[in-house]
Design a protein around this motif. Structure first.
Motif, short mmCIF file in Angstrom:
data_model
loop_
_atom_site.label_atom_id
_atom_site.label_comp_id
_atom_site.label_asym_id
_atom_site.label_seq_id
_atom_site.Cartn_x
_atom_site.Cartn_y
_atom_site.Cartn_z
N ARG A 65 0.72 -1.22 -0.18
CA ARG A 65 -0.12 -0.08 0.22
C ARG A 65 0.65 1.38 0.02
O ARG A 65 0.63 2.16 -0.82
N ALA A 66 2.06 1.38 0.81
CA ALA A 66 2.90 2.48 1.01
C ALA A 66 3.33 2.56 -0.54
O ALA A 66 3.49 3.90 -1.05
N ALA A 67 3.95 1.72 -1.19
CA ALA A 67 4.50 1.68 -2.73
C ALA A 67 3.22 2.23 -3.55
O ALA A 67 3.65 3.32 -4.31
N VAL A 68 2.07 1.93 -3.65
CA VAL A 68 0.92 2.13 -4.31
C VAL A 68 0.61 3.55 -4.12
O VAL A 68 0.53 4.52 -4.89
N ARG A 69 0.33 3.97 -2.72
CA ARG A 69 0.18 5.52 -2.48
C ARG A 69 1.10 6.20 -2.96
O ARG A 69 1.03 7.67 -3.48
N ALA A 70 2.69 5.97 -3.07
CA ALA A 70 3.65 6.83 -3.43
C ALA A 70 3.44 6.94 -4.94
O ALA A 70 3.67 8.10 -5.58
N LEU A 96 8.47 1.59 -7.41
CA LEU A 96 8.47 0.72 -8.38
C LEU A 96 8.94 -0.40 -8.09
O LEU A 96 8.43 -1.34 -8.86
N THR A 97 10.27 -0.39 -7.51
CA THR A 97 10.85 -1.61 -7.51
C THR A 97 10.21 -2.52 -6.83
O THR A 97 9.82 -3.78 -7.11
N HIS A 98 9.69 -1.83 -5.34
CA HIS A 98 8.68 -2.85 -4.45
C HIS A 98 7.55 -3.47 -5.51
O HIS A 98 7.24 -4.63 -5.19
N LEU A 99 6.76 -2.54 -6.08
CA LEU A 99 5.48 -3.15 -6.68
C LEU A 99 5.97 -4.02 -7.74
O LEU A 99 5.43 -5.10 -7.89
N ASN A 100 7.03 -4.01 -8.67
CA ASN A 100 7.30 -4.99 -9.60
C ASN A 100 7.61 -6.20 -9.16
O ASN A 100 7.51 -7.38 -9.69
N THR A 101 8.68 -6.18 -8.07
CA THR A 101 9.17 -7.32 -7.35
C THR A 101 7.88 -8.09 -6.88
O THR A 101 8.09 -9.13 -6.74
N THR A 102 7.04 -7.28 -5.98
CA THR A 102 5.72 -8.16 -5.46
C THR A 102 4.99 -8.72 -6.32
O THR A 102 4.39 -9.83 -6.31
N ALA A 103 4.70 -7.94 -7.62
CA ALA A 103 4.10 -8.53 -8.65
C ALA A 103 4.42 -9.89 -9.28
O ALA A 103 3.66 -10.60 -9.71
N ALA A 104 5.82 -9.94 -9.12
CA ALA A 104 6.67 -11.18 -9.94
C ALA A 104 6.76 -12.40 -8.90
O ALA A 104 7.22 -13.33 -9.36
N ARG A 105 6.20 -12.38 -7.61
CA ARG A 105 6.32 -13.44 -6.59
C ARG A 105 5.41 -14.51 -6.97
O ARG A 105 5.80 -15.47 -6.61
#
Length: 198
Positions: A65-70, A96-105
């Motif tokens: 959520r913190a990444a999305v809100r940023a 961006l890095t956190h979002l993309n890394t999380t999406a790829a899990r």
């Protein structure tokens, strides 16, 4: 009004009605409740009825959520971001890095099912056996879809006093996320006009 999973996630921080901010993900129990409320927005391979959040899952969703809100703050720029996190936003490159890394899990693949006497349908097949990882990855992919889609152009931070929500503008003159925020903003404007120092 159309609901987007990424917007629902960002909206788990909201005005509490008393001048403060409340967090719908403050505890594992509240996080479980929020997950179950999103059931209609989640793909079929995420079975929310079987999910109960523990502290690790809650923390993973809060970090996402913190990444999305940023990234929402970046999307509404040059307008100001939500006041809830305007002074402590995650840096955009880290978000961006956190979002993309999380999406790829979670690796998923669409599979076509076509019964002999029926209509073809797609379902998602995942090799991931951990439903918590699947849920957080799904939330991240929903944010990627939202931020790369046309609705990003209509994303706004609500300008009403004390509101901290983001919303998708549905008509030309919309300034607030809901009618009550518009009423509060008009009342505040009226108060300022009539109580301004001479």
């Amino acid at each position: 009004m159309e609901r987007w999973l990424a917007l629902e996630l960002a909206s788990t921080i909201r005005h509490d009605g008393d001048g403060g901010v409340t967090d719908d993900l403050a505890t594992a129990g509240e996080t479980t409740r929020w997950i179950h409320d999103q059931d209609s927005l989640l793909p079929a391979h995420i079975r929310t009825g079987e999910l109960a959040a523990d502290e690790d899952l809650r923390q993973g969703i809060v970090e996402l959520r913190a990444a999305v809100r940023a990234l929402f703050a970046r999307a509404v720029s040059p307008a100001p971001p939500s006041p809830a996190d305007a002074h402590h936003l995650m840096p955009v490159d880290r978000a961006l890095t956190h979002l993309n890394t999380t999406a790829a899990r979670e690796l998923i693949a669409p599979q076509l099912e076509w019964p002999h006497e029926g209509t073809p349908a797609a379902r998602l097949l995942t090799a991931q056996n951990d439903p918590h990882t699947g849920l957080v990855a799904t939330l991240a992919r929903a944010a990627v879809d939202f931020l790369s889609g046309p609705q990003r152009e209509q994303l706004r931070a609500c300008t009403a006093p004390r509101c901290v929500r983001y919303f998708v503008k549905s008509h030309g003159r919309q300034e607030w996320c809901k009618a009550s925020c518009g009423n509060r903003a008009r009342a505040a404007r009226h108060y300022r006009r009539h109580h301004a120092s001479p």
